[in-house]
Design an enzyme around this catalytic site. Structure first.
Site, short mmCIF file in Angstrom:
data_model
loop_
_atom_site.label_atom_id
_atom_site.label_comp_id
_atom_site.label_asym_id
_atom_site.label_seq_id
_atom_site.Cartn_x
_atom_site.Cartn_y
_atom_site.Cartn_z
N THR A 24 0.81 -1.22 0.00
CA THR A 24 0.00 0.00 0.00
C THR A 24 0.84 1.26 0.00
O THR A 24 0.49 2.26 -0.63
CB THR A 24 -0.90 0.02 1.26
OG1 THR A 24 -1.80 -1.07 1.17
CG2 THR A 24 -1.68 1.30 1.40
N GLN A 287 -3.58 -21.67 18.84
CA GLN A 287 -4.39 -20.64 18.19
C GLN A 287 -4.48 -19.38 19.05
O GLN A 287 -4.88 -18.33 18.57
CB GLN A 287 -5.82 -21.16 17.95
CG GLN A 287 -5.87 -22.30 16.98
CD GLN A 287 -7.27 -22.89 16.83
OE1 GLN A 287 -8.27 -22.28 17.20
NE2 GLN A 287 -7.33 -24.08 16.26
N1 ASP Z 1 -2.56 -5.47 0.45
C1 ASP Z 1 -1.46 -4.65 0.91
C2 ASP Z 1 -0.21 -5.52 0.98
O1 ASP Z 1 -0.01 -6.21 1.92
C3 ASP Z 1 -1.76 -4.05 2.23
C4 ASP Z 1 -0.67 -3.18 2.78
O2 ASP Z 1 0.29 -2.84 2.15
O3 ASP Z 1 -0.73 -2.82 3.95
O4 ASP Z 1 0.56 -5.51 0.04
#
Ligand code: ASP
Length: 351
Positions: A24, A287
């Protein structure tokens, strides 16, 4: 598979290599689809002009095709580890920009791939893309770089291991797990204290080091022929019978209840004992997010200890899976794999 791009080189400053894998933090909205997609890393450096003001020399490398971290796998973990290893002598520290979803798996994998580190390898990312106003990415990157560059009065790196920095906390990488899909505080290290807290100062809480070697011991030949089985009330042993085949599956991680308990199902017990007798390896983790496996404490786990299942104590799922891949890849001898599963190799498990 990675290419180099120098941002600035000033020899007298600590130098840090920033490795961009995706996630992200470096994503933008695709106007055509409305979903987030990775963008060119050069845009990321232009998004954080503050980087130029840090007292750090920064070089950057990027995956040619940055990935959502759901796409990570042992081959890509090895590419990141290789990048650190090849550049180890030239840099004081490393920051890996990575998607948060599987960051804890990559951090755990890197801790086994790069043992004996005397320099920091800090993974970070963000919940909001760097270009958004409320992004958590800027603070995460800037502080991760500061930590990667930090030295004590003797010039030794303050952090000498693989760690995750996220939302003001630095965690031991192989103790960390993602706990929130929406909060900025996305990670926790449920069974091990933070390595540092970033407030006005970065307060290091120095822990015992696992550095035994002068140089990092590099090994990336992980074996992914393993399986993860999470038991639940009503689970049917027949449905999962296929994984108890040591020709196909070399090791199984079982996520059990509480202190290591599973239903006393005779079909399941038969599968487990046949699998072990035929050369398979089983690691039992809990868990629960805190506490540890104590096989034999309850009757519902005593079968496991009698039959030779290894108790994984307080391993996270991420550490258990990567430890299994590492040991099966490294040691052809099953007894060695079983012995080492029960040992603390690089800070991943409390004894
Ligand atoms: N879907 C993204 C990833 O893990 C989420 C993030 O970057 O936080 O690449």
């Amino acid at each position: 598979m990675l290419r180099n791009k120098s941002v600035s080189v000033k020899a007298e400053k600590p130098n840090v290599l920033l490795i961009y894998t995706g996630g992200t933090i470096g994503m933008v909205n695709d106007p055509k689809t409305g979903s987030l997609k990775a963008f060119d890393f050069r845009h990321l450096s232009s998004q954080i002009p503050e980087l130029e003001r840090l007292n750090v020399s920064l070089d950057t490398v990027s995956f040619p095709e940055p990935v959502d971290s759901s796409e990570m796998n042992p081959r890509l973990w090895a590419a990141v580890a290789q990048q650190v290893y090849d550049n180890y002598a030239q840099y004081d520290g490393f920051v890996i920009l990575h998607g948060s979803d599987t960051m804890a798996y990559t951090a755990s994998a890197l801790s086994f791939m790069l043992q004996g580190l005397q320099k920091p390898v800090i993974l970070t990312g963000s919940q909001l893309p760097i270009g958004t106003i409320r992004t958590d990415g800027k603070e995460n990157i800037i502080t991760a770089i500061e930590i990667a560059a930090d030295r004590d009065e003797n010039g030794q790196a303050k952090i000498q291991e693989v760690a995750i920095y996220f939302e003001y906390s630095l965690y031991r990488g192989n103790r960390t797990t993602k706990v929130s899909a929406s909060h900025f505080e996305a990670f926790k290290s449920p069974n091990y204290p933070e390595l540092a807290i970033a407030g006005i100062q970065i307060a290091y809480q120095l822990r015992e080091s696992y550095t035994q070697a002068e140089e990092p011991v590099f090994f990336t030949d992980f074996d992914n022929r393993i399986a993860l089985l999470k038991v639940y009330p009503g689970f049917s042993a027949e449905i999962y019978a296929g994984i108890f085949n040591p020709e196909l599956v070399k090791g199984i991680v079982i996520e059990s209840f509480g202190a290591g308990n599973v239903p006393t199902d005779l079909k399941f017990q038969q599968l487990v004992s046949d699998y072990l007798a035929a050369g398979g390896v089983i690691l039992n983790i809990t868990q629960c997010s805190t506490g540890m496996v104590d096989q034999g404490k309850y009757q519902t786990s005593s079968f496991f200890s009698k039959i030779g299942v290894t108790g994984g104590r307080d391993l996270t799922t991420e550490a258990a899976i990567t430890k299994m891949m590492y040991l099966i890849g490294k040691y052809p001898d099953r007894d060695t794999v079983i012995r080492k599963l029960g040992e603390n190799i690089c800070g991943e498990m409390s004894l």
